[in-house]
Design a protein around this motif. Structure first.
Motif, mmCIF file in Angstrom:
data_model
loop_
_atom_site.group_PDB
_atom_site.id
_atom_site.type_symbol
_atom_site.label_atom_id
_atom_site.label_comp_id
_atom_site.label_asym_id
_atom_site.label_seq_id
_atom_site.Cartn_x
_atom_site.Cartn_y
_atom_site.Cartn_z
ATOM 1 N N VAL A 276 0.836 -1.201 0.000
ATOM 2 C CA VAL A 276 0.000 0.000 0.000
ATOM 3 C C VAL A 276 0.873 1.254 0.000
ATOM 4 O O VAL A 276 0.623 2.210 -0.749
ATOM 5 C CB VAL A 276 -0.943 0.004 1.218
ATOM 6 N N ALA A 277 1.917 1.265 0.835
ATOM 7 C CA ALA A 277 2.792 2.431 0.928
ATOM 8 C C ALA A 277 3.481 2.721 -0.398
ATOM 9 O O ALA A 277 3.640 3.876 -0.797
ATOM 10 C CB ALA A 277 3.831 2.219 2.028
ATOM 11 N N ILE B 39 1.793 7.311 -6.465
ATOM 12 C CA ILE B 39 0.723 8.225 -6.877
ATOM 13 C C ILE B 39 1.022 9.649 -6.410
ATOM 14 O O ILE B 39 0.685 10.619 -7.093
ATOM 15 C CB ILE B 39 -0.635 7.758 -6.322
ATOM 16 N N GLY B 40 1.669 9.759 -5.250
ATOM 17 C CA GLY B 40 1.975 11.082 -4.708
ATOM 18 C C GLY B 40 3.360 11.594 -5.044
ATOM 19 O O GLY B 40 3.830 12.566 -4.440
ATOM 20 N N SER B 41 4.027 10.975 -6.006
ATOM 21 C CA SER B 41 5.376 11.399 -6.376
ATOM 22 C C SER B 41 5.359 12.772 -7.020
ATOM 23 O O SER B 41 4.321 13.265 -7.486
ATOM 24 C CB SER B 41 5.995 10.384 -7.335
ATOM 25 N N THR B 42 6.519 13.406 -7.080
ATOM 26 C CA THR B 42 6.617 14.720 -7.699
ATOM 27 C C THR B 42 6.262 14.651 -9.182
ATOM 28 O O THR B 42 5.666 15.581 -9.728
ATOM 29 C CB THR B 42 8.035 15.297 -7.516
ATOM 30 N N MET C 179 2.482 14.510 -9.301
ATOM 31 C CA MET C 179 1.924 15.819 -8.979
ATOM 32 C C MET C 179 2.123 16.798 -10.129
ATOM 33 O O MET C 179 1.278 17.673 -10.376
ATOM 34 C CB MET C 179 2.565 16.365 -7.706
ATOM 35 N N THR C 180 3.226 16.659 -10.860
ATOM 36 C CA THR C 180 3.446 17.495 -12.039
ATOM 37 C C THR C 180 2.384 17.224 -13.089
ATOM 38 O O THR C 180 1.859 18.150 -13.733
ATOM 39 C CB THR C 180 4.846 17.230 -12.632
ATOM 40 N N ILE C 181 2.037 15.950 -13.271
ATOM 41 C CA ILE C 181 0.992 15.584 -14.230
ATOM 42 C C ILE C 181 -0.355 16.147 -13.786
ATOM 43 O O ILE C 181 -1.119 16.679 -14.604
ATOM 44 C CB ILE C 181 0.922 14.053 -14.379
ATOM 45 N N VAL C 182 -0.652 16.041 -12.487
ATOM 46 C CA VAL C 182 -1.904 16.591 -11.960
ATOM 47 C C VAL C 182 -1.982 18.092 -12.232
ATOM 48 O O VAL C 182 -3.013 18.613 -12.682
ATOM 49 C CB VAL C 182 -2.026 16.304 -10.455
ATOM 50 N N ALA D 219 5.321 18.917 -2.464
ATOM 51 C CA ALA D 219 4.624 19.034 -3.746
ATOM 52 C C ALA D 219 3.158 18.638 -3.621
ATOM 53 O O ALA D 219 2.271 19.307 -4.172
ATOM 54 C CB ALA D 219 5.320 18.175 -4.797
ATOM 55 N N SER D 220 2.872 17.546 -2.897
ATOM 56 C CA SER D 220 1.480 17.108 -2.765
ATOM 57 C C SER D 220 0.663 18.112 -1.970
ATOM 58 O O SER D 220 -0.520 18.347 -2.279
ATOM 59 C CB SER D 220 1.414 15.726 -2.100
#
Length: 310
Positions: A126-127, A133-136, A139-142, A206-207
């Protein structure tokens, strides 16, 4: 199972913790965190000015202003100003604690030990998913998708704000890591590969900034769904944001103060960007209308598109 880092307790602190190096690094780090404190002082001063002149502006006759036309209500300055002062000072305190190995940094080793002791295959899986999903990069894609969507909706101001939040967060992570140069937890206990420095956590910073600005735009959108959606979505975003930081501790690639610094710095940068945008819109709207500030306490922006779903 009790484990002990083979690299010793020095890994908790800076790579080269000599007195001259620490002094130089702390001076450099002030250049990273000090702007938040300067912005906080400026906003608090403007808030006091706004409060002092508010009665006089209200008593002005229609079409005649006795004070600056662009000035916003005191809460528009005081709330973010006080928030930035607290967060900026906390960031400086964390940096000092990490540099000297005292304060909150004394909890780093016990927290790291607890995380290592409570690992199991399911939690590890899970981690790893959460941290990816929470990588930089994610987050750049988001942020990029959010900018594209806002441009499509012709909300150029909001798109620019998202871009500034994302670029600024990346720059803050880069310079802070370079300046401090903190060593990550022992490599033999890391569950994922990381090669750069530890402080602050780029994932946490970033997140916090990117998911934070997405949440601001969603809330500001107003009619973006039924009540339960407007409650559930922010809760999910906050829980996921918190989980990203915890996953970095569980995977053994950050100390607890790294994650705290990421959360604090990301929040401060987000508040600063949203506040500047809000005050700019207040000034711009009043320049065009020739009237008193349109921004009211509790309203994030006065964008004509504010009522549309973000």
């Amino acid at each position: 199972m009790r484990v002990t880092p083979t690299s010793g307790s020095d890994s908790l602190f800076l790579a080269s913790p000599t007195s001259e190096t620490l002094s130089t690094m702390l001076e450099q780090l002030w250049s990273v965190w000090l702007p938040y404190l300067v912005a906080a002082v400026l906003l608090i001063v403007l808030g006091g000015w706004s409060a002092a002149t508010r009665g006089r502006r209200r008593s002005a006759r229609a079409g005649e202003l006795s004070g600056p036309r662009w000035i916003a209500p005191p809460p528009a300055f005081l709330v973010p100003g006080i928030s930035l002062a607290v967060l900026g000072w906390f960031a400086v305190s964390l940096t000092d604690a990490v540099s000297e190995g005292d304060g909150l940094a004394t909890f780093d080793l016990p927290v790291w030990q607890w995380m290592v002791d409570h690992r199991d295959p399911f939690r590890t899986a899970v981690a790893k998913v959460v941290t990816e999903i929470g990588s930089t990069a994610a987050m750049t894609i988001v942020a990029a998708l959010c900018v594209a969507w806002l441009l499509y909706r012709r909300r150029r101001g909001d798109a620019a704000m998202v871009a500034v939040v994302g670029i600024g967060a990346a720059a803050l992570v880069f310079f802070a890591k370079k300046l401090l140069g903190r060593t990550r937890p022992p490599e033999e206990f890391r569950l994922v590969v990381e090669t750069n420095n530890s402080f602050p956590s780029g994932h946490a910073l970033a997140s916090t900034a990117i998911l934070g600005i997405v949440l601001v735009l969603l809330v500001r959108g107003g009619a973006w769904g039924p009540l339960w959606v407007r409650i559930v979505v922010p809760v999910v975003i906050v829980v996921f944001w918190f989980s990203i930081g915890i996953s970095r501790l569980y995977l053994g690639v950050h100390w607890s103060t790294d994650v705290l610094a990421g959360w604090v710095s990301g929040s401060a940068w987000l508040i600063l960007c949203v506040t500047v945008r809000r005050l700019y819109r207040s000034w711009s709207d009043n320049r065009d209308a020739g009237g008193p500030a349109a921004v009211q306490p509790g309203v994030t922006d006065t964008d004509p598109d504010a009522g549309r779903p973000a």
